[in-house]
Design a protein around this motif. Structure first.
Motif, mmCIF file in Angstrom:
data_model
loop_
_atom_site.group_PDB
_atom_site.id
_atom_site.type_symbol
_atom_site.label_atom_id
_atom_site.label_comp_id
_atom_site.label_asym_id
_atom_site.label_seq_id
_atom_site.Cartn_x
_atom_site.Cartn_y
_atom_site.Cartn_z
ATOM 1 N N HIS A 256 24.637 34.042 -32.935
ATOM 2 C CA HIS A 256 23.465 34.415 -33.731
ATOM 3 C C HIS A 256 23.851 34.684 -35.189
ATOM 4 C CE1 HIS A 256 19.522 36.013 -34.629
ATOM 5 N NE2 HIS A 256 20.106 37.079 -35.161
ATOM 6 N N ALA A 257 24.969 35.355 -35.397
ATOM 7 C CA ALA A 257 25.402 35.713 -36.752
ATOM 8 C C ALA A 257 25.813 34.493 -37.574
ATOM 9 C CB ALA A 257 26.564 36.704 -36.680
ATOM 10 N N THR A 258 26.281 33.441 -36.895
ATOM 11 C CA THR A 258 26.810 32.281 -37.619
ATOM 12 C C THR A 258 25.912 31.048 -37.539
ATOM 13 O OG1 THR A 258 28.072 31.546 -35.680
ATOM 14 C CG2 THR A 258 29.194 33.025 -37.253
ATOM 15 N N GLY A 259 24.954 31.059 -36.628
ATOM 16 C CA GLY A 259 24.099 29.891 -36.452
ATOM 17 C C GLY A 259 24.768 28.764 -35.680
ATOM 18 N N VAL A 260 25.860 29.059 -35.018
ATOM 19 C CA VAL A 260 26.605 28.066 -34.232
ATOM 20 C C VAL A 260 26.385 28.378 -32.755
ATOM 21 C CG1 VAL A 260 28.907 27.167 -33.680
ATOM 22 C CG2 VAL A 260 28.329 27.769 -36.039
ATOM 23 N N ALA A 261 26.054 27.365 -31.996
ATOM 24 C CA ALA A 261 25.784 27.550 -30.566
ATOM 25 C C ALA A 261 27.005 28.126 -29.852
ATOM 26 C CB ALA A 261 25.397 26.219 -29.930
ATOM 27 N N ALA A 262 26.739 28.960 -28.869
ATOM 28 C CA ALA A 262 27.826 29.560 -28.093
ATOM 29 C C ALA A 262 28.698 28.485 -27.449
ATOM 30 C CB ALA A 262 27.255 30.504 -27.034
ATOM 31 N N SER A 263 28.086 27.402 -27.008
ATOM 32 C CA SER A 263 28.874 26.322 -26.396
ATOM 33 C C SER A 263 29.850 25.725 -27.403
ATOM 34 C CB SER A 263 27.948 25.239 -25.831
ATOM 35 O OG SER A 263 27.128 24.700 -26.856
ATOM 36 N N ALA A 264 29.428 25.588 -28.659
ATOM 37 C CA ALA A 264 30.316 25.072 -29.703
ATOM 38 C C ALA A 264 31.446 26.059 -29.972
ATOM 39 C CB ALA A 264 29.539 24.788 -30.985
ATOM 40 N N LEU A 265 31.135 27.337 -29.988
ATOM 41 C CA LEU A 265 32.174 28.352 -30.200
ATOM 42 C C LEU A 265 33.215 28.295 -29.090
ATOM 43 C CD1 LEU A 265 29.936 31.341 -31.361
ATOM 44 C CD2 LEU A 265 31.408 29.895 -32.804
ATOM 45 N N ARG A 266 32.774 28.137 -27.845
ATOM 46 C CA ARG A 266 33.720 28.022 -26.725
ATOM 47 C C ARG A 266 34.572 26.760 -26.883
ATOM 48 N NH1 ARG A 266 29.362 30.421 -23.966
ATOM 49 N NH2 ARG A 266 28.411 28.415 -23.479
ATOM 50 N N TYR A 267 33.936 25.669 -27.293
ATOM 51 C CA TYR A 267 34.661 24.416 -27.502
ATOM 52 C C TYR A 267 35.693 24.578 -28.612
ATOM 53 C CZ TYR A 267 35.437 19.428 -28.368
ATOM 54 O OH TYR A 267 36.009 18.194 -28.545
ATOM 55 N N TRP A 268 35.276 25.167 -29.724
ATOM 56 C CA TRP A 268 36.194 25.380 -30.837
ATOM 57 C C TRP A 268 37.359 26.276 -30.416
ATOM 58 C CZ3 TRP A 268 32.517 26.523 -35.576
ATOM 59 C CH2 TRP A 268 31.770 25.372 -35.847
ATOM 60 N N GLU A 269 37.061 27.263 -29.601
ATOM 61 C CA GLU A 269 38.120 28.128 -29.103
ATOM 62 C C GLU A 269 39.122 27.297 -28.299
ATOM 63 O OE1 GLU A 269 38.632 31.465 -25.668
ATOM 64 O OE2 GLU A 269 36.765 31.557 -26.819
ATOM 65 N N GLY A 270 38.620 26.406 -27.454
ATOM 66 C CA GLY A 270 39.487 25.546 -26.654
ATOM 67 C C GLY A 270 40.353 24.625 -27.503
ATOM 68 N N LEU A 271 39.852 24.243 -28.680
ATOM 69 C CA LEU A 271 40.611 23.391 -29.597
ATOM 70 C C LEU A 271 41.585 24.189 -30.461
ATOM 71 C CD1 LEU A 271 37.805 20.987 -30.896
ATOM 72 C CD2 LEU A 271 39.571 20.504 -29.191
ATOM 73 N N GLY A 272 41.494 25.509 -30.389
ATOM 74 C CA GLY A 272 42.367 26.351 -31.194
ATOM 75 C C GLY A 272 41.827 26.666 -32.577
ATOM 76 N N LEU A 273 40.553 26.319 -32.837
ATOM 77 C CA LEU A 273 39.964 26.629 -34.138
ATOM 78 C C LEU A 273 39.643 28.115 -34.251
ATOM 79 C CD1 LEU A 273 37.532 23.606 -34.515
ATOM 80 C CD2 LEU A 273 39.855 23.836 -35.364
#
Length: 142
Positions: free
Chosen positions: A13-30
């Motif tokens: 909510h704070a960033t406007g990025v979907a939670a699924s994208a955040l999980r994906y980015w986490e998996g990529l190491g971003l």
């Protein structure tokens, strides 16, 4: 007093990025793996600016793989991120040049007096050149 941690929904909510994208980015190491509380991800406030950096780099044309390399560049290697940025700048210059050529070609096509573009000898010449492997920038020299 400890820092308030955000759930993934709050970070989304704070960033406007979907939670699924955040999980994906986490998996990529971003994004670094967050702490967990009762099985839920808990992000520090510093995660929001990091998400903002990823968005900025993506807006600048970096792929997620390139963003990971950019973010992994270390302070003890100050030139590493500059090399990545310079390479991307070169790619963007090439894209801009191709887009300008394409825009010029389309503008000329719209200005063509022939009702049917296929009847235009200039258009036919460009098509023939493209079929011969000549790049648009050379086939359409206006």
């Amino acid at each position: 007093m400890s820092e308030k941690l955000m759930t993934i929904g709050e970070l989304a909510h704070a960033t406007g990025v979907a939670a699924s994208a955040l999980r994906y980015w986490e998996g990529l190491g971003l994004l670094p793996a967050p702490a967990r509380s009762s099985g839920q991800r808990r992000y520090p406030a510093s995660a929001a600016p990091l998400v903002g950096r990823v968005l900025l780099l993506r807006d600048c044309g970096f792929t997620l793989r390139e963003i990971a390399a950019f973010l992994a560049s270390r302070p003890d290697e100050p030139g590493a991120w500059r090399e990545l940025a310079a390479a991307k700048l070169g790619e963007l210059d090439e894209q801009i040049a191709r887009a300008r050529t394409a825009r010029t070609a389309l503008a000329h096509a719209l200005a063509c007096p022939h009702e049917e573009l296929g009847e235009c000898p200039t258009h036919a010449g460009i098509v023939d050149a493209r079929l011969a492997g000549v790049p648009l920038a050379e086939a359409h020299r206006h």
